[in-house]
Design a protein around this motif. Structure first.
Motif, PDB file in Angstrom:
ATOM      1  N   GLU A   1      -0.303  -5.477   4.543  1.00 12.96           N
ATOM      2  CA  GLU A   1       0.574  -4.560   3.830  1.00 12.96           C
ATOM      3  C   GLU A   1       0.116  -4.369   2.387  1.00 12.96           C
ATOM      4  O   GLU A   1       0.261  -3.288   1.811  1.00 12.96           O
ATOM      5  N   ALA A   2      -0.425  -5.431   1.784  1.00 18.70           N
ATOM      6  CA  ALA A   2      -0.899  -5.344   0.402  1.00 18.70           C
ATOM      7  C   ALA A   2      -2.137  -4.465   0.310  1.00 18.70           C
ATOM      8  O   ALA A   2      -2.300  -3.703  -0.656  1.00 18.70           O
ATOM      9  N   VAL A   3      -3.004  -4.560   1.303  1.00 19.37           N
ATOM     10  CA  VAL A   3      -4.201  -3.718   1.329  1.00 19.37           C
ATOM     11  C   VAL A   3      -3.798  -2.254   1.439  1.00 19.37           C
ATOM     12  O   VAL A   3      -4.287  -1.392   0.701  1.00 19.37           O
ATOM     13  N   VAL A   4      -2.891  -1.957   2.368  1.00 17.59           N
ATOM     14  CA  VAL A   4      -2.443  -0.577   2.558  1.00 17.59           C
ATOM     15  C   VAL A   4      -1.794  -0.044   1.283  1.00 17.59           C
ATOM     16  O   VAL A   4      -2.043   1.097   0.866  1.00 17.59           O
ATOM     17  N   ALA A   5      -0.965  -0.852   0.645  1.00 18.21           N
ATOM     18  CA  ALA A   5      -0.289  -0.414  -0.572  1.00 18.21           C
ATOM     19  C   ALA A   5      -1.295  -0.106  -1.683  1.00 18.21           C
ATOM     20  O   ALA A   5      -1.145   0.873  -2.422  1.00 18.21           O
ATOM     21  N   ASP A   6      -2.320  -0.914  -1.797  1.00 16.36           N
ATOM     22  CA  ASP A   6      -3.333  -0.676  -2.817  1.00 16.36           C
ATOM     23  C   ASP A   6      -4.143   0.578  -2.492  1.00 16.36           C
ATOM     24  O   ASP A   6      -4.440   1.388  -3.377  1.00 16.36           O
ATOM     25  N   LEU A   7      -4.488   0.758  -1.217  1.00 17.61           N
ATOM     26  CA  LEU A   7      -5.204   1.966  -0.817  1.00 17.61           C
ATOM     27  C   LEU A   7      -4.360   3.213  -1.076  1.00 17.61           C
ATOM     28  O   LEU A   7      -4.890   4.260  -1.457  1.00 17.61           O
ATOM     29  N   ASP A   8      -3.061   3.112  -0.881  1.00 20.51           N
ATOM     30  CA  ASP A   8      -2.184   4.260  -1.085  1.00 20.51           C
ATOM     31  C   ASP A   8      -2.223   4.743  -2.532  1.00 20.51           C
ATOM     32  O   ASP A   8      -1.978   5.921  -2.816  1.00 20.51           O
ATOM     33  N   ARG A   9      -2.513   3.858  -3.447  1.00 26.25           N
ATOM     34  CA  ARG A   9      -2.626   4.247  -4.858  1.00 26.25           C
ATOM     35  C   ARG A   9      -3.937   4.979  -5.134  1.00 26.25           C
ATOM     36  O   ARG A   9      -4.066   5.665  -6.156  1.00 26.25           O
ATOM     37  N   ARG A  10      -4.910   4.825  -4.225  1.00 30.35           N
ATOM     38  CA  ARG A  10      -6.257   5.320  -4.491  1.00 30.35           C
ATOM     39  C   ARG A  10      -6.698   6.434  -3.534  1.00 30.35           C
ATOM     40  O   ARG A  10      -7.797   6.951  -3.660  1.00 30.35           O
ATOM     41  N   ARG A  11      -5.850   6.772  -2.579  1.00 29.26           N
ATOM     42  CA  ARG A  11      -6.294   7.739  -1.572  1.00 29.26           C
ATOM     43  C   ARG A  11      -6.549   9.113  -2.184  1.00 29.26           C
ATOM     44  O   ARG A  11      -5.899   9.525  -3.134  1.00 29.26           O
TER      45      ARG A  11
END
Length: 227
Positions: free
Chosen positions: A65-75
């Motif tokens: 979930e932390a990986v997805v959340a961080d990616l969501d900031r950078r997509r």
């Protein structure tokens, strides 16, 4: 609290865990539980057992979930869509490539089920949506103010190499072998083709998607933000 981005460059970190000639992830965090980072993004099970996932070093030991959340900031603000009429085996490859280029999402149009093997588990970190037909995808794209760019070597298509892809767009691909359906080609705002110089009529849909995504990256992405 500490995390990868606030640790000094010389901070001790995990070493490669080698079970053969090539590294396969990393082993348990050095030093045992007493040395574990005080950061909720980290997964205690991964810290204890090691992290063999297909993730970049920044995300080693992080919870999914932390990986997805961080990616969501950078997509990036481009999406990828593919028509799935006959259980296309290329969709997994497209998902994996979309993850590598931080696409906003992948959209599967038609059949809901798709072959996940080629995704190499990246679908856990990449948003994947389903639309029952092209009409539904086009309606969604219009509602999101996204230009739809079909990618196919059809007559009248503009060369991708000479085109400028919109920053906010959906790159739409057809089924392997048959290309875009008439409804997809007619509904797209534009259609581009990839220049070919050999004898084959078309290239693999997964390869074509990778080329088109990279064209978007070259035009719009901040390369300083790449790993």
């Amino acid at each position: 609290m500490t995390g990868p981005e606030d640790e000094p460059d010389d901070a001790p970190g995990p070493t490669e865990w080698r079970t053969g000639p090539e590294p396969v992830g990393v082993g348990p965090w050095p030093g045992g539980p007493e040395a574990w980072p005080d950061d909720p993004r980290y997964d205690p099970e991964l810290l204890a057992a090691g992290d063999r996932r297909n993730v970049v070093d920044r995300y080693r030991y992080w919870r999914r979930e932390a990986v997805v959340a961080d990616l969501d900031r950078r997509r990036h603000p481009f999406h990828v869509a593919i028509e799935n009429l006959h259980h296309d085996a290329n969709i997994g490859t497209i998902v994996r490539t979309a993850n590598a280029f931080a696409a906003a999402a992948v959209h599967v149009v038609g059949r809901r089920r798709w072959n996940r093997r080629g995704a190499m588990v990246t679908d856990r970190y990449q948003h994947v949506h389903h639309h029952p037909d092209v009409g539904a995808l086009l309606a969604w794209a219009r509602g999101e103010d996204l230009a739809v760019v079909g990618v196919d070597n059809a007559p009248g298509a503009r060369r991708l190499e000479a085109a400028t892809l919109p920053r906010r767009c959906v790159l739409l691909f057809g089924q392997e072998g048959v290309g875009l359906t008439r409804a997809a080609a007619a509904g797209a705002d534009s259609v581009v083709s990839i220049a070919q110089f050999g004898s084959t009529r078309s290239i693999n849909a997964g390869v074509a998607a990778g080329i088109a995504m990279h064209a978007w990256v070259r035009a719009h992405a901040d390369l300083d933000a790449a790993w």
